[in-house]
Design a protein around this motif. Structure first.
Motif, mmCIF file in Angstrom:
data_model
loop_
_atom_site.group_PDB
_atom_site.id
_atom_site.type_symbol
_atom_site.label_atom_id
_atom_site.label_comp_id
_atom_site.label_asym_id
_atom_site.label_seq_id
_atom_site.Cartn_x
_atom_site.Cartn_y
_atom_site.Cartn_z
ATOM 1 N N GLY A 47 0.825 -1.201 0.000
ATOM 2 C CA GLY A 47 0.000 0.000 0.000
ATOM 3 C C GLY A 47 0.856 1.246 0.000
ATOM 4 O O GLY A 47 1.996 1.225 0.446
ATOM 5 N N THR A 48 0.291 2.338 -0.487
ATOM 6 C CA THR A 48 1.027 3.596 -0.478
ATOM 7 C C THR A 48 1.057 4.216 0.915
ATOM 8 O O THR A 48 1.879 5.089 1.184
ATOM 9 C CB THR A 48 0.434 4.603 -1.487
ATOM 10 O OG1 THR A 48 -0.943 4.829 -1.165
ATOM 11 C CG2 THR A 48 0.571 4.091 -2.909
ATOM 12 N N ILE A 49 0.158 3.768 1.790
ATOM 13 C CA ILE A 49 0.190 4.204 3.188
ATOM 14 C C ILE A 49 0.411 2.982 4.079
ATOM 15 O O ILE A 49 0.113 1.860 3.680
ATOM 16 C CB ILE A 49 -1.112 4.943 3.598
ATOM 17 C CG1 ILE A 49 -2.329 4.018 3.492
ATOM 18 C CG2 ILE A 49 -1.296 6.209 2.784
ATOM 19 C CD1 ILE A 49 -3.607 4.576 4.096
ATOM 20 N N GLY A 50 0.927 3.198 5.263
ATOM 21 C CA GLY A 50 1.221 2.094 6.171
ATOM 22 C C GLY A 50 0.210 1.909 7.283
ATOM 23 O O GLY A 50 0.454 1.167 8.230
ATOM 24 N N TYR A 51 -0.937 2.560 7.174
ATOM 25 C CA TYR A 51 -1.927 2.550 8.246
ATOM 26 C C TYR A 51 -2.372 1.143 8.643
ATOM 27 O O TYR A 51 -2.606 0.866 9.814
ATOM 28 C CB TYR A 51 -3.136 3.393 7.834
ATOM 29 C CG TYR A 51 -4.200 3.473 8.891
ATOM 30 C CD1 TYR A 51 -4.031 4.285 10.014
ATOM 31 C CD2 TYR A 51 -5.370 2.728 8.801
ATOM 32 C CE1 TYR A 51 -4.996 4.356 11.001
ATOM 33 C CE2 TYR A 51 -6.346 2.797 9.784
ATOM 34 C CZ TYR A 51 -6.151 3.613 10.877
ATOM 35 O OH TYR A 51 -7.108 3.677 11.846
ATOM 36 N N GLN A 78 3.541 -1.415 3.667
ATOM 37 C CA GLN A 78 3.690 -0.185 2.900
ATOM 38 C C GLN A 78 4.762 -0.379 1.835
ATOM 39 O O GLN A 78 5.776 -1.045 2.069
ATOM 40 C CB GLN A 78 4.059 0.984 3.808
ATOM 41 C CG GLN A 78 4.051 2.320 3.086
ATOM 42 C CD GLN A 78 4.191 3.497 4.043
ATOM 43 O OE1 GLN A 78 4.410 3.328 5.238
ATOM 44 N NE2 GLN A 78 4.070 4.704 3.508
ATOM 45 N N VAL A 79 4.524 0.191 0.674
ATOM 46 C CA VAL A 79 5.516 0.133 -0.393
ATOM 47 C C VAL A 79 6.781 0.857 0.076
ATOM 48 O O VAL A 79 6.719 1.837 0.816
ATOM 49 C CB VAL A 79 4.954 0.719 -1.715
ATOM 50 C CG1 VAL A 79 4.732 2.204 -1.631
ATOM 51 C CG2 VAL A 79 5.822 0.360 -2.898
ATOM 52 N N HIS A 80 7.922 0.343 -0.316
ATOM 53 C CA HIS A 80 9.215 0.865 0.107
ATOM 54 C C HIS A 80 9.997 1.306 -1.139
ATOM 55 O O HIS A 80 9.848 0.691 -2.199
ATOM 56 C CB HIS A 80 9.980 -0.249 0.856
ATOM 57 C CG HIS A 80 11.221 0.222 1.513
ATOM 58 N ND1 HIS A 80 12.430 0.274 0.850
ATOM 59 C CD2 HIS A 80 11.452 0.684 2.761
ATOM 60 C CE1 HIS A 80 13.347 0.742 1.668
ATOM 61 N NE2 HIS A 80 12.778 0.999 2.837
ATOM 62 N N ASP A 85 13.188 -0.957 -7.311
ATOM 63 C CA ASP A 85 14.297 -1.687 -7.935
ATOM 64 C C ASP A 85 14.083 -3.199 -7.887
ATOM 65 O O ASP A 85 14.468 -3.911 -8.814
ATOM 66 C CB ASP A 85 15.619 -1.342 -7.236
ATOM 67 C CG ASP A 85 16.021 0.100 -7.456
ATOM 68 O OD1 ASP A 85 15.858 0.595 -8.590
ATOM 69 O OD2 ASP A 85 16.482 0.744 -6.493
ATOM 70 N N ASP A 86 13.466 -3.665 -6.801
ATOM 71 C CA ASP A 86 13.336 -5.109 -6.581
ATOM 72 C C ASP A 86 12.287 -5.777 -7.460
ATOM 73 O O ASP A 86 12.346 -6.989 -7.678
ATOM 74 C CB ASP A 86 13.003 -5.399 -5.112
ATOM 75 C CG ASP A 86 14.143 -5.031 -4.176
ATOM 76 O OD1 ASP A 86 15.286 -4.828 -4.657
ATOM 77 O OD2 ASP A 86 13.887 -4.914 -2.963
ATOM 78 N N PHE A 87 11.308 -5.018 -7.953
ATOM 79 C CA PHE A 87 10.232 -5.596 -8.754
ATOM 80 C C PHE A 87 10.371 -5.190 -10.215
ATOM 81 O O PHE A 87 10.817 -4.087 -10.525
ATOM 82 C CB PHE A 87 8.861 -5.195 -8.198
ATOM 83 C CG PHE A 87 8.526 -5.932 -6.931
ATOM 84 C CD1 PHE A 87 7.823 -7.129 -6.980
ATOM 85 C CD2 PHE A 87 8.950 -5.461 -5.703
ATOM 86 C CE1 PHE A 87 7.549 -7.837 -5.820
ATOM 87 C CE2 PHE A 87 8.678 -6.156 -4.535
ATOM 88 C CZ PHE A 87 7.977 -7.350 -4.595
#
Length: 163
Positions: A47-51, A78-80, A85-87
């Motif tokens: 997700g773009t948020i880590g909630y 949350q996306v990092h 780079d990893d995907f």
């Protein structure tokens, strides 16, 4: 796939990683498993948020997927920045997620692998995968219909272009 070739890596992304992106991960994982390609394709979601980090899929999405025979698994994260780079392919649910990923890719060097999931739809036309969170059951059904169509097209694309 040769022994030295790494699996093709796909990351599905929505805002909270509890509805749309886990649905895509779960649907695509089953398609990949049924195609006997799980050794060649790595699948994740974020997700773009880590909630909601650490939580499973929204219970309404899980129930919708279960009713179609899918196995529910995964925890929100949350996306990092390293994910860029990893995907090999980062598939977002909507324009807001696309803008968030473009901001995360400050240099713009990885934009070609950040795409809208609906680009892979074969039968349905949509500009995005709508967020069903605040709607009723029909919204969850519609999202799974759209995701199933997009994931079928995605599997064809990955097989043809990357395997």
């Amino acid at each position: 796939m040769s022994a030295d070739r790494k699996p093709f890596r796909v990351l599905f992304i929505c805002m909270g990683n509890i509805c749309r992106s886990p649905a895509a991960e779960i649907v695509f994982r089953r398609m990949v498993d049924e195609a006997e390609l799980s050794h060649a394709i790595h699948i994740d979601s974020a997700g773009t948020i880590g909630y909601h980090a650490g939580k499973g899929p929204d219970p309404r999405m899980a129930a919708t997927l279960k009713s179609r025979g899918y196995t529910i698994a995964g925890k929100s994260r949350q996306v990092h920045p390293d994910d860029l780079d990893d995907f090999d392919l980062l598939l977002v649910a909507d324009q807001e997620n696309l803008a968030d990923l473009h901001r995360l890719d400050g240099t713009g060097s990885r934009r070609s692998k950040i795409r809208l999931l609906v680009e892979f739809c074969q039968d349905r036309e949509a500009s995005h995968v709508p967020d069903p969170y605040y709607g009723g059951q029909k919204g969850f059904e519609d999202v799974v219909d759209l995701v199933e169509d997009a994931c079928e097209g995605l599997l064809l694309h990955v097989r043809k272009a990357h395997l």
